[in-house]
Design an enzyme around this catalytic site. Sequence first.
Site, short mmCIF file in Angstrom:
data_model
loop_
_atom_site.label_atom_id
_atom_site.label_comp_id
_atom_site.label_asym_id
_atom_site.label_seq_id
_atom_site.Cartn_x
_atom_site.Cartn_y
_atom_site.Cartn_z
N GLN A 1 0.83 -1.20 0.00
CA GLN A 1 0.00 0.00 0.00
C GLN A 1 0.87 1.25 0.00
O GLN A 1 1.11 1.86 1.05
CB GLN A 1 -0.88 -0.03 1.25
CG GLN A 1 -1.92 1.03 1.32
CD GLN A 1 -3.13 0.70 0.51
OE1 GLN A 1 -3.51 -0.45 0.39
NE2 GLN A 1 -3.74 1.70 -0.06
N PHE A 2 1.34 1.67 -1.18
CA PHE A 2 2.19 2.85 -1.26
C PHE A 2 1.46 4.11 -0.84
O PHE A 2 2.06 5.08 -0.39
CB PHE A 2 2.79 3.02 -2.66
CG PHE A 2 1.86 3.61 -3.67
CD1 PHE A 2 1.84 4.97 -3.91
CD2 PHE A 2 0.99 2.80 -4.39
CE1 PHE A 2 0.98 5.52 -4.84
CE2 PHE A 2 0.13 3.33 -5.32
CZ PHE A 2 0.11 4.70 -5.55
N THR A 3 0.13 4.11 -0.92
CA THR A 3 -0.63 5.31 -0.59
C THR A 3 -0.59 5.66 0.89
O THR A 3 -1.02 6.75 1.28
CB THR A 3 -2.11 5.19 -1.05
OG1 THR A 3 -2.71 4.08 -0.38
CG2 THR A 3 -2.19 5.01 -2.56
#
Length: 154
Positions: A78-80
């Site tokens: 989950q880069f966000t």
Amino acid sequence: MRIVLQRAKEAAVTVSGEVVGKIGPGLVCLVGFTEGDGEEQIRWMVDKLIHLRIFSDEEGKMNRSLMDTGGAILSVSQFTLYGDCRKGRRPNFMAAEKPLVATRLYDRFNEVVRDRGIPVETGIFGEMMDVSLVNDGPVTLILDSPNNSVDDSP
């Protein structure tokens, strides 16, 4: 390194209509990395995660860890999690680690968890994923590793 974890009764991740990871009781972990993260942060985070006492004991108190319960982890990249929304109306993802490095770190994180005897199911890095869960509690926590200096004890 940052993890948003949710205690779950069950959870699954689907890619293009196909279930690629599924667990019963345990934790859903949304996992993100930033520049400077490495083996030290991963090991610190795994120790914190698997020993965090957030599962109920016989008296209903959060006194048991994932190690105590024998639960599993559904790990989703989950880069966000490193989206900065302080300015403007579009998140800035400059703090998120580059995909080639983050992929290696994510795989290593899952490997270290498995090495500790915890079953791990995953999504697929970089893919659009549908994550479903039955949140137990609900219990949702945010874990941040100490950046580049792992002097803090988990």
